[in-house]
Design an enzyme around this catalytic site. Structure first.
Site, short mmCIF file in Angstrom:
data_model
loop_
_atom_site.label_atom_id
_atom_site.label_comp_id
_atom_site.label_asym_id
_atom_site.label_seq_id
_atom_site.Cartn_x
_atom_site.Cartn_y
_atom_site.Cartn_z
N SER A 243 -8.27 -8.52 5.35
CA SER A 243 -7.30 -8.79 6.01
C SER A 243 -6.30 -9.78 5.55
CB SER A 243 -7.69 -9.18 7.37
OG SER A 243 -8.32 -10.44 7.31
N GLY B 284 -2.14 -7.49 0.90
CA GLY B 284 -1.76 -5.87 0.54
C GLY B 284 -1.78 -5.20 2.12
N GLU C 15 -11.91 -15.37 0.51
CA GLU C 15 -10.89 -16.21 -0.04
C GLU C 15 -11.54 -17.54 -0.47
OE1 GLU C 15 -8.12 -15.04 -1.16
OE2 GLU C 15 -7.91 -13.24 0.51
N VAL D 221 -10.91 -2.74 2.02
CA VAL D 221 -11.50 -3.63 1.03
C VAL D 221 -11.50 -3.20 -0.45
CG1 VAL D 221 -13.75 -4.54 0.40
CG2 VAL D 221 -13.30 -4.36 2.66
N TYR E 10 -5.14 5.63 -1.01
CA TYR E 10 -3.82 5.94 -2.01
C TYR E 10 -4.15 7.23 -2.86
CZ TYR E 10 -0.09 5.23 -5.18
OH TYR E 10 1.29 5.34 -5.96
N TYR F 282 -5.91 7.18 -12.12
CA TYR F 282 -6.05 6.94 -10.59
C TYR F 282 -6.67 8.06 -10.02
CZ TYR F 282 -5.70 4.38 -6.34
OH TYR F 282 -5.99 3.77 -5.16
N LYS G 26 -12.15 7.27 -4.06
CA LYS G 26 -11.28 7.78 -2.89
C LYS G 26 -12.07 9.20 -2.28
CE LYS G 26 -8.61 4.00 -3.25
NZ LYS G 26 -8.67 3.04 -2.12
#
Length: 404
Positions: free
Chosen positions: A53, A56, A79, A144, A233, A243, A252
């Site tokens: 959260s 990005g 963090e 994540v 993405y 990618y 992905k």
């Protein structure tokens, strides 16, 4: 209180310190940029869990959920706290600012700091949902991006890698020196070897997302009609080799396959739904590490200018679809597409034309470098309009308290 004047110190796109006031202002700017709903949410909003959260698209999901959908619930991130020598990470300061906005909006949002991959965190979240939010979770956003993951069952630690599959990939990339002078280079990335693909899929695929759903379902905490979205993405053909067709792309694809499995199961058990949300390009701490992405994003901005849709507006659209405020718009593979503005044929043709001629001598006229360079600095709270960077600022900002 530890107060000092902070100036950006960086190694490439990685900054050593973050600016608390700049991070706070950037969160405030995102909040202002989020479209207000037609009907302002009142009373108790839906209970949501946002995993990842603080940066990005996950940060955008949290802020848009608060403002657009009136969510309450839990936000999870990982963090580092401030020390005597270093500031906290930017996500720490952004979380503190987000907590203040949630409180001002009258939304009960709890912020937990720790390893989202661990069963200990899953138990903390489940206990909070049960105790504080009446035992029913309406939405889960999974966002994540991590370099490694430890499997709670086996104790094995997996590490993700950025590699093409099958053969080496040579591509252009954009770098800046310590004075911010841009350079276009060609870099070669060797192909995936050994178990690189399996390791990357284990970290960035759908295994942990599914484990979260299993854990919460096992505790009976999924409300009727529960929806979950994992943020993803696809990107341009220009970056596909490293990618979408590389190790990350394999992860992905696994995430999307997991969505289909979860969607079928949730539909049967709680009348729910699982989707992946394919977002458009953005400057994030994760994306700047991928060869070619920085150059592509700068060129995309050069083509579209203000037509680049920021993450906060994309995630506002996602929340509208998840909550039923707007129709659920899925592609043929069951994905929500928030990237259509980026991948039109004319936009991609224009970016490809600039890509072909981009070098150090031409890049300044082909890409919006001022915007890109500022966006990178804003990830760490620098170059944010309205912030006095000559003033000393307190760096020991506490983590949001959720005991009240």
């Amino acid at each position: 209180m530890n107060e000092r004047v902070l100036t950006p110190r960086n190694r490439g796109f990685l900054f050593l310190d973050s600016h608390p006031a700049g991070c706070r202002q950037s969160v405030a700017d995102m909040w202002q940029a989020c479209p207000a709903p037609a009907d302002v949410p009142s009373g108790d909003g839906p209970v949501a869990l946002v995993i990842g959260s603080s940066a990005g698209y996950g940060l955008a999901a949290t802020l848009a959920g608060l403002k657009r959908a009136g969510i309450r619930g839990i936000a999870v991130c990982f963090e580092k706290a401030p020390t005597e020598r270093r500031t906290a990470t930017a996500g720490w300061y952004r979380t503190a600012a987000t907590a203040d906005l949630a409180r001002e909006a009258g939304r009960d949002l709890v912020f937990l700091n720790g390893d989202a991959f661990s069963d200990a965190m899953k138990n903390r979240v489940a206990d909070l949902i049960e105790r504080r939010f009446g035992g029913g979770l309406d939405h889960l956003i999974y966002s994540v991006a991590a370099p490694r993951r430890t499997d709670p069952d086996t104790g094995a630690t997996y590490a993700s890698v950025l590699r093409p599959i099958g053969r080496a990939n040579r591509t252009k990339t954009l770098v800046f020196d310590d004075q911010g002078v841009p350079e276009v280079r060609e870099v070669e990335t060797g192909p995936a070897e050994g178990d690189d693909v399996e390791q990357t899929v284990a970290v960035m695929g759908g295994a942990d997302w599914e484990r979260w759903i299993d854990h919460l379902a096992g505790r009976g905490l999924l409300a009727d009609g529960f929806t979950t979205a994992a943020l993803s993405y696809i990107g341009s053909p220009l970056t596909a080799a490293i990618y979408r067709q590389g190790t990350i792309g394999a992860a992905k694809a696994h995430l999307e396959a997991t969505a289909r499995t979860l969607n079928e199961r949730l539909g049967k058990t709680v009348g729910g739904r699982a989707v992946t949300s394919v977002n458009g390009a953005a400057v994030t701490q994760s994306s700047t590490a991928i060869p070619g992405i920085a150059l592509y994003t700068g060129l995309l901005r050069g083509v579209l200018g203000e037509g680049v849709v920021p993450p906060i507006r994309q995630l506002a659209a996602l929340w509208d679809q998840l909550t039923g405020a707007a129709p659920l718009a899925l592609d043929d593979e069951g994905r929500i597409r928030l990237d259509t503005w980026e991948l039109t044929d004319d936009v991609q043709a224009a970016v490809a034309e600039r890509w072909e001629t981009a070098d150090t001598a031409t890049i300044a006229r082909l890409a919006d470098l001022d915007w890109f360079h500022a966006e990178v600095q804003r990830l760490y709270g620098f170059s944010v309009p309205g912030v006095d960077y000559t003033a000393a600022v307190a760096t020991d900002v506490p983590w949001p308290d959720h005991t009240s």
